[in-house]
Design a protein around this motif. Sequence first.
Motif, mmCIF file in Angstrom:
data_model
loop_
_atom_site.group_PDB
_atom_site.id
_atom_site.type_symbol
_atom_site.label_atom_id
_atom_site.label_comp_id
_atom_site.label_asym_id
_atom_site.label_seq_id
_atom_site.Cartn_x
_atom_site.Cartn_y
_atom_site.Cartn_z
ATOM 1 N N PRO A 37 47.828 39.518 38.075
ATOM 2 C CA PRO A 37 46.396 39.826 37.946
ATOM 3 C C PRO A 37 45.591 38.884 38.832
ATOM 4 O O PRO A 37 45.804 37.665 38.812
ATOM 5 C CB PRO A 37 46.116 39.579 36.460
ATOM 6 C CG PRO A 37 47.448 39.669 35.797
ATOM 7 C CD PRO A 37 48.432 39.136 36.793
ATOM 8 N N THR A 38 44.669 39.424 39.599
ATOM 9 C CA THR A 38 43.987 38.632 40.629
ATOM 10 C C THR A 38 42.486 38.911 40.632
ATOM 11 O O THR A 38 42.064 40.073 40.606
ATOM 12 C CB THR A 38 44.566 38.960 42.020
ATOM 13 O OG1 THR A 38 45.970 38.678 42.015
ATOM 14 C CG2 THR A 38 43.888 38.140 43.104
ATOM 15 N N LEU A 39 41.716 37.845 40.669
ATOM 16 C CA LEU A 39 40.260 37.959 40.738
ATOM 17 C C LEU A 39 39.808 37.408 42.086
ATOM 18 O O LEU A 39 40.319 36.390 42.543
ATOM 19 C CB LEU A 39 39.611 37.158 39.607
ATOM 20 C CG LEU A 39 38.119 37.402 39.349
ATOM 21 C CD1 LEU A 39 37.919 38.778 38.726
ATOM 22 C CD2 LEU A 39 37.561 36.327 38.422
ATOM 23 N N HIS A 282 34.597 39.964 34.012
ATOM 24 C CA HIS A 282 35.794 39.753 34.815
ATOM 25 C C HIS A 282 37.039 40.395 34.205
ATOM 26 O O HIS A 282 37.998 40.688 34.919
ATOM 27 C CB HIS A 282 36.035 38.258 35.004
ATOM 28 C CG HIS A 282 34.952 37.568 35.760
ATOM 29 N ND1 HIS A 282 34.912 36.199 35.945
ATOM 30 C CD2 HIS A 282 33.851 38.063 36.393
ATOM 31 C CE1 HIS A 282 33.831 35.888 36.655
ATOM 32 N NE2 HIS A 282 33.184 36.993 36.931
ATOM 33 N N ARG A 286 39.693 42.713 37.507
ATOM 34 C CA ARG A 286 40.788 42.053 38.208
ATOM 35 C C ARG A 286 41.641 43.088 38.925
ATOM 36 O O ARG A 286 41.842 44.194 38.429
ATOM 37 C CB ARG A 286 41.666 41.263 37.231
ATOM 38 C CG ARG A 286 40.999 39.999 36.751
ATOM 39 C CD ARG A 286 41.875 39.198 35.804
ATOM 40 N NE ARG A 286 41.211 37.938 35.510
ATOM 41 C CZ ARG A 286 41.396 36.818 36.178
ATOM 42 N NH1 ARG A 286 42.259 36.790 37.181
ATOM 43 N NH2 ARG A 286 40.747 35.717 35.869
#
Length: 329
Positions: A37-39, A282, A286
């Motif tokens: 998982p990437t923000l 957020h 993601r």
Amino acid sequence: MRFSILAACLLVSISVAQQDDIKKSVFRSESSVVLVPTLVKDEKGGLVYGLQAKDFVIEDDGVEQVAQLDETAESQPISLVIAIQTGRRAAREFGRMRGLRSVLEPILNSPHVESAVLFFDSHLDLALDFTNNSAAVAQRLQSLTPGDGGAAIVDALDLSVKLLSKRAEQRRRVLLLVSETRDHGSRWARQLEEIVARIGNSNVVVYALAFSPSKSQVLDTMRGTNRDEGRTTADIFAVVALTTNAMRRNIPKTVASMTGGEYGVFESLKGFETQIIAFDNHLYNRYLLSFQPKNARPGLHQIHVRLREAGKGTVMARSNYWASTGSQQ
């Protein structure tokens, strides 16, 4: 008599083997796909939307991998554990936490979200197991009661990860941790290596809100920002030692970094609510990246995620995972 002795020996052997399996299990992964998982944030802290798999570079121990992007991540069901410290100085913060229930309402009311509530001081109280009943969750969050003089953060973290790891694989697993920064009273406090391994074997993302933070900082390598270290072969024991030392200084910050989550500090009601609103926003924004590792080496793998085009944003992503022979997570 001889039969009894043989039977006793057999039972002892089985028990020892079972204990050995339990010790080894914390290093065992369950999937051949590593979820990341990437923000992505811009220079002003706003979210960057519209990126594709080709825009990301994922490196596993310095080796670039083939990145995949799940386009349906926004509609993926979520399992959420809300873990709140009630012991030690936490009671002084209850007034600043009073908006938690109302600010979380958009998430709690979603039919795709199931939530559990965990309170902890020197003991753990699973006040509410996973449920879709948002009213029940809201009621539990409204009834904060001062606890004893303990703050078993590591125990709470360990239980939360265990609970989330048992949820269905297609669900996103999220922990919202509200606590101070240092542990006081966990029975696991001297076995942080196993906790680190368990977190590395899970797909849990940790969002941490802390009060009374220490001034210590987590090493850049925890978030994979040191490119040179990311390209070297991982020294499992050295990295675990660095991680556990960082956890002793600031558990919430270290664990949030490990999982690609976020860490914030609050000193007021407004500050707390601002952090929770950011969490709400957020949570659904993601990028769910993944890859199938090219190297099946067992042990600790370090992940580094960056944008192929430098300068387009700051990346927050999972920094490591554990793997056993032939399988990674």
